[in-house]
Write a protein that holds these residues in place. Sequence first.
Motif, short mmCIF file in Angstrom:
data_model
loop_
_atom_site.label_atom_id
_atom_site.label_comp_id
_atom_site.label_asym_id
_atom_site.label_seq_id
_atom_site.Cartn_x
_atom_site.Cartn_y
_atom_site.Cartn_z
N GLU A 1 0.82 -1.21 0.00
CA GLU A 1 0.00 0.00 0.00
C GLU A 1 0.86 1.26 0.00
OE1 GLU A 1 -3.05 0.04 2.95
OE2 GLU A 1 -3.82 -1.92 2.34
N GLN A 2 1.93 1.26 0.78
CA GLN A 2 2.82 2.42 0.80
C GLN A 2 3.52 2.58 -0.55
OE1 GLN A 2 5.11 1.09 4.15
NE2 GLN A 2 4.23 2.65 5.49
N ARG A 3 3.92 1.44 -1.13
CA ARG A 3 4.61 1.49 -2.42
C ARG A 3 3.71 2.04 -3.50
NH1 ARG A 3 6.18 -1.53 -6.84
NH2 ARG A 3 4.86 -3.30 -6.43
N THR A 4 2.46 1.57 -3.57
CA THR A 4 1.56 2.06 -4.60
C THR A 4 1.24 3.52 -4.38
OG1 THR A 4 -0.35 1.18 -3.41
CG2 THR A 4 0.50 -0.15 -5.21
N ALA A 5 1.12 3.96 -3.13
CA ALA A 5 0.86 5.37 -2.86
C ALA A 5 2.03 6.22 -3.33
CB ALA A 5 0.59 5.58 -1.38
N SER A 6 3.25 5.76 -3.09
CA SER A 6 4.41 6.54 -3.52
C SER A 6 4.55 6.56 -5.03
CB SER A 6 5.69 6.01 -2.88
OG SER A 6 6.08 4.78 -3.43
N LEU A 7 4.16 5.49 -5.70
CA LEU A 7 4.25 5.45 -7.15
C LEU A 7 3.21 6.33 -7.81
CD1 LEU A 7 4.95 1.66 -7.73
CD2 LEU A 7 6.51 3.56 -8.15
N ALA A 8 2.08 6.53 -7.16
CA ALA A 8 1.02 7.36 -7.73
C ALA A 8 1.44 8.82 -7.80
CB ALA A 8 -0.25 7.22 -6.91
N SER A 9 2.37 9.19 -6.93
CA SER A 9 2.83 10.57 -6.90
C SER A 9 3.87 10.80 -7.99
CB SER A 9 3.45 10.86 -5.54
OG SER A 9 4.12 12.09 -5.57
N PRO A 10 3.65 11.79 -8.86
CA PRO A 10 4.63 12.04 -9.92
C PRO A 10 5.97 12.53 -9.40
CG PRO A 10 2.92 13.73 -9.91
CD PRO A 10 2.53 12.69 -8.89
N THR A 11 6.03 12.96 -8.14
CA THR A 11 7.29 13.44 -7.59
C THR A 11 7.93 12.42 -6.68
OG1 THR A 11 6.13 14.52 -5.77
CG2 THR A 11 6.55 15.85 -7.73
N SER A 12 7.50 11.19 -6.75
CA SER A 12 8.00 10.15 -5.87
C SER A 12 9.51 10.01 -5.96
CB SER A 12 7.34 8.82 -6.22
OG SER A 12 7.98 7.78 -5.52
N ALA A 13 10.15 9.99 -4.81
CA ALA A 13 11.60 9.81 -4.78
C ALA A 13 11.98 8.37 -5.07
CB ALA A 13 12.14 10.23 -3.41
N LEU B 1 5.01 3.99 -12.74
CA LEU B 1 3.79 3.45 -12.16
C LEU B 1 3.38 2.16 -12.85
CD1 LEU B 1 1.42 3.84 -10.16
CD2 LEU B 1 0.22 5.01 -12.00
N LEU B 2 3.42 2.14 -14.17
CA LEU B 2 3.05 0.94 -14.91
C LEU B 2 4.10 -0.15 -14.79
CD1 LEU B 2 1.60 2.49 -18.18
CD2 LEU B 2 0.40 1.91 -16.08
N ALA B 3 5.36 0.24 -14.77
CA ALA B 3 6.44 -0.74 -14.75
C ALA B 3 6.56 -1.46 -13.41
CB ALA B 3 7.77 -0.06 -15.09
N GLN B 4 6.22 -0.78 -12.33
CA GLN B 4 6.47 -1.34 -11.01
C GLN B 4 5.23 -1.80 -10.26
OE1 GLN B 4 8.78 1.44 -8.74
NE2 GLN B 4 10.41 1.51 -10.25
N SER B 5 4.07 -1.65 -10.87
CA SER B 5 2.83 -1.97 -10.17
C SER B 5 2.12 -3.15 -10.82
CB SER B 5 1.89 -0.77 -10.17
OG SER B 5 2.50 0.34 -9.59
N LEU C 1 -6.09 -0.89 -6.74
CA LEU C 1 -6.16 -0.30 -5.41
C LEU C 1 -6.06 1.23 -5.50
CD1 LEU C 1 -6.25 -0.70 -2.32
CD2 LEU C 1 -3.76 -0.91 -2.39
N LEU C 2 -5.15 1.72 -6.33
CA LEU C 2 -5.01 3.17 -6.50
C LEU C 2 -6.28 3.78 -7.05
CD1 LEU C 2 -1.39 3.38 -7.98
CD2 LEU C 2 -2.13 3.99 -5.66
N VAL C 3 -6.89 3.11 -8.03
CA VAL C 3 -8.14 3.61 -8.61
C VAL C 3 -9.25 3.57 -7.56
CG1 VAL C 3 -9.92 3.18 -10.36
CG2 VAL C 3 -7.50 3.01 -10.99
N ARG C 4 -9.35 2.47 -6.85
CA ARG C 4 -10.39 2.32 -5.83
C ARG C 4 -10.29 3.42 -4.77
NH1 ARG C 4 -9.19 -2.55 -3.84
NH2 ARG C 4 -9.78 -3.43 -5.83
N ARG C 5 -9.07 3.77 -4.40
CA ARG C 5 -8.84 4.82 -3.40
C ARG C 5 -8.92 6.22 -3.98
NH1 ARG C 5 -3.53 2.50 -0.43
NH2 ARG C 5 -4.57 0.99 0.91
N LYS C 6 -9.12 6.30 -5.28
CA LYS C 6 -9.18 7.58 -5.99
C LYS C 6 -7.86 8.35 -5.91
CE LYS C 6 -14.18 7.94 -5.65
NZ LYS C 6 -14.46 7.28 -6.86
N GLU C 7 -6.75 7.61 -5.81
CA GLU C 7 -5.43 8.22 -5.85
C GLU C 7 -5.00 8.46 -7.29
OE1 GLU C 7 -2.57 6.22 -3.32
OE2 GLU C 7 -4.18 5.70 -1.92
N ILE C 8 -5.67 7.78 -8.21
CA ILE C 8 -5.48 7.98 -9.64
C ILE C 8 -6.82 7.66 -10.28
CG2 ILE C 8 -4.69 5.61 -10.07
CD1 ILE C 8 -2.77 6.74 -12.18
#
Length: 87
Positions: A4-16, A29-33, A40-47
Motif C-alpha cells: 500500500e505504501q509502495r503504490t501510494a508513492s508510485l502514484a505521486s509524480p514526484t515520488s523519490a 507506475l506501470l512498470a512497477q505496479s 487499489l489506486l483507482v479504488r482509493r481515488k489516488e489515480i
Amino acid sequence: MDAEQRTASLASPTSATAPRSPGGGIDPLLAQSSALELALLVRRKEISSRELTERHIAAIERVNPALNALVVERFEAALAEADAADE
C-alpha cells in the motif's frame, strides 16, 4: 515498505522512489505496479481510471511502432470507458 505504501508513492509524480529513465522512458507506475496495485489506486481515488488509461495509451504509442503488436487502436473508446468508470 508494504504494497500500500509502495503504490501510494508510485502514484505521486514526484515520488523519490520512482526510477527515472533518460528521455522519459518507461512509466514507473506501470512498470512497477501489479494490476491489483493499480486497481487499489483507482479504488482509493489516488489515480483516476482516465489517467491510468492515458498512461497505458502513452506507453502503447511509445513502443508499438517498434513492436507492431497493436492491430486496432481504440483509444477514444477506452478513454470513454474510463470516464464512465470514474463516474
